[in-house]
Scaffold this motif. Structure first.
Motif, PDB file in Angstrom:
ATOM      1  N   MET A 133       0.992  -1.120   0.374  1.00 56.23           N
ATOM      2  CA  MET A 133       0.175   0.114  -0.288  1.00 56.23           C
ATOM      3  C   MET A 133       0.825   1.105   0.223  1.00 56.23           C
ATOM      4  N   LEU A 145      -6.098   3.585  -0.875  1.00 53.95           N
ATOM      5  CA  LEU A 145      -6.695   3.067   0.528  1.00 53.95           C
ATOM      6  C   LEU A 145      -8.049   2.325  -0.392  1.00 53.95           C
ATOM      7  N   GLU A 171      -8.251  -0.843  -1.521  1.00 53.97           N
ATOM      8  CA  GLU A 171      -7.058  -1.800  -0.834  1.00 53.97           C
ATOM      9  C   GLU A 171      -8.580  -2.550   0.313  1.00 53.97           C
ATOM     10  N   ARG A 207      -5.027  -1.548   8.181  1.00 53.31           N
ATOM     11  CA  ARG A 207      -4.752  -0.808   6.444  1.00 53.31           C
ATOM     12  C   ARG A 207      -5.425   0.537   7.688  1.00 53.31           C
ATOM     13  N   ALA A 265      -2.320   3.841   7.788  1.00 54.34           N
ATOM     14  CA  ALA A 265      -3.327   5.024   6.869  1.00 54.34           C
ATOM     15  C   ALA A 265      -2.982   6.464   7.482  1.00 54.34           C
ATOM     16  N   CYS A 321      -8.889   9.732   4.920  1.00 52.44           N
ATOM     17  CA  CYS A 321      -8.314   8.430   5.227  1.00 52.44           C
ATOM     18  C   CYS A 321      -9.446   7.270   6.023  1.00 52.44           C
TER      19      CYS A 321
END
Length: 505
Positions: free
Chosen positions: A1, A284, A287, A303, A307, A366
């Motif tokens: 990522m 993101l 993902e 994640r 992030a 995010c």
């Protein structure tokens, strides 16, 4: 990522560097007067609609559904879905373009009612808008193709497309003698860049074997599902743009140059947002969509934690610099030619006010994809509606006393309200839980930011002694000294804190 985010962020940084060259040239040649305000409004109009109908809303509704179709149904079904959405998008954009070209003066009057009192200003802005508005159709098409490329883990060319906007506008500034005004040259540069950006992503799609064909619009079940997600996403993106519309409307009643003060301050605080927030958010979203499609909720939470941790670590040094030394930064970048001391002061005040909300705006890039990845585009809209009401109400309360800086500060407050509400809602559905590493990292980064801001304030006096070291750019050397002090202080403390956080798993 992170490798993918670095690719997107690195190319975005190159775009922003070209953008600063463009803005430096614009500031010197266009200044911050009535002509500049006319171009800023004409440039903002297609970009407002782009943010509503293209990038933000479109990616939120399209990318997760395309990624899900690609994972579960195969490439053929995903491609057919993308072609149906493209047909619908182009049909809607053509209708919008025709209406905008016909009713440009009325659209400008709605966005900048203060210009109505000056017929020449209104007419100039409308004529510039007719040049820039077709950019919206081209960039909407480009956004769809870029979304397809992102879902196939191809980020580089789509991320580099924005570089072409700045190159085309720089080229236009170098050829201003061919146009009635500098503003007309810039408007043509914007339009040409739309063709260039679309061309480069179509070329990459052909290389990747995911070229899309034209077909007549069809209302398939996949398209209806897309529209069900797109509707709330449009409302959500419109909420952000309502606040920005309010900025332009209120600034049009302030002294000449106020729209431009907000523009140049926005260009600076958009640097970390674009290089960090948008880059991470772009990577993101697919993902998280893939992890949630595979029922990997713990992996998705991890994640998101990483992030947020990385995004804020790279954003907070900008917060320290913009809050503690906005004047020297603005003066170093734009303070020459037609961009006088009043323009520097006005832009610096707006930049300082924007810095308050910068961490929240980056973090939203995010947190919001965590909802969109699961197909939920409605919840972010509800949170944004509350934040927008607070934002706009505060703008009206502060504009009379703080002018353009009051508008920027209200934007910051609205961003924090939105982030806190969204994070709470996400935690309630178990989509976010701050792990120990994240808590330790945030405490360390907060300490690093405070120390950096204090160091920057202390360095203002010594740095002033370097003014004039480079005669052509007298404010450049002091800004470099301030920047080195701030970043070095932040870097030492933040690095130690992040190493400690890694051991706190």
């Amino acid at each position: 990522m992170w490798r993918k985010a670095a690719s997107v962020g690195g190319l975005t940084l190159v775009s922003r560097l070209f953008g600063f060259v463009r803005d430096i040239m614009m500031a010197a040649m266009l200044g911050a007067g009535p002509l500049a305000d006319a171009f800023m409004v004409a440039f903002r109009l297609p970009n407002h609609f782009r943010a509503i109908f293209a990038e933000g809303a479109f990616n939120a509704a399209f990318v997760p559904r395309y990624a899900r179709a690609l994972t579960r149904d195969g490439e053929g079904a995903a491609k057919a879905f993308a072609e149906d959405v493209l047909a619908l998008t182009l049909a809607a954009q053509i209708v919008l373009l025709v209406l905008a070209l016909i009713f440009a003066p009325f659209v400008v009057a709605l966005l900048a009612p203060g210009f109505v009192e000056e017929p020449g200003q209104l007419s100039l802005t409308a004529s510039l808008t007719r040049i820039t508005f077709p950019y919206l159709l081209l960039i909407s098409w480009m956004t769809l193709v870029a979304g397809v490329l992102n879902a196939h883990d191809r980020f580089a060319v789509a991320a580099s497309a924005s570089i072409l906007l700045n190159i085309c506008m720089i080229g236009a500034l170098l050829m201003t003698g061919l146009f009635p005004t500098v503003a007309h040259a810039l408007a043509v540069g914007v339009l040409v860049s739309g063709f260039a950006q679309l061309g480069v992503v179509l070329w990459d799609a052909r290389r990747a074997g995911v070229s899309l064909r034209f077909r007549r619009p069809r209302m398939t079940e996949h398209v209806r599902n897309f529209l069900r997600g797109f509707g709330p996403a449009v409302v959500g993106s419109a909420g952000v743009q309502i606040a920005m519309f309010a900025d332009t409307i209120l600034a049009s009643f302030l002294p000449a140059g106020s729209v431009s003060y907000l523009y140049y301050a926005d260009r600076l605080y958009q640097l970390p947002l674009a290089v960090v927030g948008i880059a991470i958010g772009t990577v993101l979203l697919p993902e998280l969509a893939r992890r949630l499609a595979a029922d990997d909720l713990p992996g998705a939470r991890d994640r998101l934690n990483r992030a947020l941790e990385g995004a804020l670590a790279m954003t907070l040094p900008f917060v320290a610099l913009f809050a503690a030394a906005p004047g020297p930064i603005v003066a170093a970048l734009f303070g020459r030619g037609a961009f006088d001391a009043a323009a520097v002061d006005g832009s610096a005040a707006a930049l300082q006010a924007y810095s308050v909300g910068l961490p929240a705006i980056v973090a939203l890039r995010c947190v919001t994809p965590a909802f969109h990845a699961s197909g939920d585009t409605a919840t972010p809209v509800k949170a944004l509606a509350i934040a927008t009401i607070a934002n706009v109400a505060l703008k009206f309360a502060l504009v009379g006393s703080l002018f353009s800086a009051g508008l920027a500060f209200a934007t910051s407050v609205g961003a924090w309200a939105n982030l806190l509400l969204l994070t709470w809602l996400l935690a309630r559905r178990s989509g976010f839980a701050a792990d120990r590493r994240f808590v330790v990292a945030m405490a360390s980064l907060a300490a690093a930011t405070a120390a950096s801001a204090l160091a920057v304030r202390w360095s203002l006096g010594p740095a002033a002694g370097f003014r004039g070291l480079i005669p052509q750019f007298p404010d450049f050397a002091p800004a470099v000294v301030i920047g080195v002090v701030g970043v070095a202080t932040y870097g030492v403390i933040a690095a130690a804190g992040l190493l400690l956080a890694r051991r706190a798993r």
